[in-house]
Scaffold this active site. Structure first.
Site, PDB file in Angstrom:
ATOM      1  N   GLU A 115      43.590  54.130 -37.155  1.00 10.00           N
ATOM      2  CA  GLU A 115      42.503  54.855 -36.464  1.00 10.00           C
ATOM      3  C   GLU A 115      41.921  55.947 -37.365  1.00 10.00           C
ATOM      4  OE1 GLU A 115      42.814  52.241 -33.795  1.00 10.00           O
ATOM      5  OE2 GLU A 115      41.358  53.850 -33.496  1.00 10.00           O
ATOM      6  N   ARG A 157      27.065  50.930 -61.143  1.00  6.18           N
ATOM      7  CA  ARG A 157      25.999  50.176 -61.785  1.00  6.18           C
ATOM      8  C   ARG A 157      24.886  51.083 -62.286  1.00  6.18           C
ATOM      9  NH1 ARG A 157      21.568  48.889 -58.856  1.00  6.18           N
ATOM     10  NH2 ARG A 157      21.344  46.834 -59.785  1.00  6.18           N
ATOM     11  N   ASP A 172      15.104  48.164 -58.924  1.00  8.07           N
ATOM     12  CA  ASP A 172      15.921  47.846 -57.756  1.00  8.07           C
ATOM     13  C   ASP A 172      15.179  48.141 -56.456  1.00  8.07           C
ATOM     14  OD1 ASP A 172      18.161  46.989 -59.021  1.00  8.07           O
ATOM     15  OD2 ASP A 172      19.236  48.885 -58.885  1.00  8.07           O
TER      16      ASP A 172
HETATM   17  N1  JF8 Z   1      32.852  53.803 -44.488  1.00  7.97           N
HETATM   18  C1  JF8 Z   1      33.083  53.173 -43.537  1.00  7.97           C
HETATM   19  C2  JF8 Z   1      33.252  52.354 -42.387  1.00  7.97           C
HETATM   20  C3  JF8 Z   1      34.390  52.010 -41.646  1.00  7.97           C
HETATM   21  C4  JF8 Z   1      35.792  52.466 -41.763  1.00  7.97           C
HETATM   22  C5  JF8 Z   1      36.178  53.365 -42.766  1.00  7.97           C
HETATM   23  C6  JF8 Z   1      37.495  53.814 -42.821  1.00  7.97           C
HETATM   24  C7  JF8 Z   1      38.430  53.385 -41.866  1.00  7.97           C
HETATM   25  C8  JF8 Z   1      39.803  53.669 -41.605  1.00  7.97           C
HETATM   26  C9  JF8 Z   1      40.154  52.949 -40.499  1.00  7.97           C
HETATM   27  N2  JF8 Z   1      39.090  52.254 -40.057  1.00  7.97           N
HETATM   28  C10 JF8 Z   1      38.027  52.506 -40.874  1.00  7.97           C
HETATM   29  C11 JF8 Z   1      36.708  52.038 -40.802  1.00  7.97           C
HETATM   30  N3  JF8 Z   1      34.003  51.171 -40.670  1.00  7.97           N
HETATM   31  N4  JF8 Z   1      32.664  50.986 -40.756  1.00  7.97           N
HETATM   32  C12 JF8 Z   1      32.181  51.695 -41.788  1.00  7.97           C
HETATM   33  N5  JF8 Z   1      30.842  51.730 -42.172  1.00  7.97           N
END
Ligand code: JF8
Length: 246
Positions: A115, A157, A172
């Site tokens: 979490e 990049r 880009d």
């Molecule tokens: N950056 C990003 C994230 C995450 C994400 C990042 C860290 C953790 C740690 C547990 N669950 C996570 C989801 N989900 N969607 C995104 N755009």
């Protein structure tokens, strides 16, 4: 540039050994160091998580291993890194952020799982270094590793010498330029006819002015179709400038 990545899945970053980023690491342009968070656990099960205070589903990453890991990775160094924390609740990561971070000498990415990471870790680190909570998009992943791979590629990049073709960075999508905020238009290569589909004749004309104008029109068309939100950002001045160039 130095990039440190702290994660419980170091193998997730095998792709950073490949292609242009792999070559940049070999050449010394990029110094990527992977760290297994479990190296800073001291129990027989190498525990990195525990139940959340206040109840609720899932587990939260314990602060102790993170604190020790960040101390070990960033302490006793002549400079201070920027700590990047991927999280769904973070600020949207954009091309502008990639450009900004590409100018930093040292980045540390903390990849959470479960979490998330105990919130005191970021608060404690912020007393010693700049900390940014960043999200790569409005969807939920299982951890920060995929997001870190995305950001490391987007940043690396842009480093001088990594792509070996300054032109391609300048052209880009989302790169700053005459028509900011337009997506790339269609691209073509040989053969000139494939499954009865011809390459647009203007691209074979040798008329570079006509090619440039066609590409701008196609980029506008594709942006209007796929990303109308970007077009709304274009000021009338930008569009007037485009019209003058057509
Ligand atoms: N950056 C990003 C994230 C995450 C994400 C990042 C860290 C953790 C740690 C547990 N669950 C996570 C989801 N989900 N969607 C995104 N755009």
């Amino acid at each position: 540039m130095r990039i440190d990545i702290i994660t419980i899945f170091p193998d997730y970053f095998a792709p950073l050994d490949l292609s242009l980023i792999g070559k940049a690491r070999t050449s010394g342009l990029l110094d990527v160091r992977l760290h297994d968070l479990r190296s800073w656990t001291h129990d027989r099960h190498n525990t990195v998580d525990d139940t959340p205070y206040g109840g609720g589903p899932g587990m939260v990453m314990k602060p102790e291993p993170w604190g020790e890991a960040l101390d070990a990775v960033t302490g006793n160094a002549p400079s201070v890194p920027r700590l990047i924390l991927p999280t769904p609740s973070g600020a949207p990561f954009t091309q502008a952020d990639a450009s900004r971070l590409a100018r930093e000498p040292w980045l540390v990415f903390a990849c959470g799982r479960y979490e998330g990471i105990d919130s005191r870790v970021a608060a404690d680190a912020a007393e010693r270094m700049p900390v940014e909570e960043v999200s790569i998009g409005d969807y939920v992943l299982n951890g920060g590793e995929s997001a870190t791979l995305v950001m490391v590629e987007a940043v690396s990049r842009l480093l001088p010498g990594v792509l070996g073709n300054a032109e391609s960075v300048a052209q880009d999508s989302f790169a700053p330029g005459a028509m900011d905020n337009l997506v790339e238009g269609p691209v073509y290569t040989k053969p000139a006819v494939w499954r009865d589909r011809e390459v647009p004749p203007v691209l074979l004309s040798g008329d570079h002015g006509a090619v440039d104008r066609w590409r701008r029109d196609e980029a506008l068309r594709k942006t209007a179709r796929n990303r109308p939100d970007l077009l709304r950002r274009l000021t009338s001045e930008d569009l007037d400038q485009h019209d003058r160039q057509v």
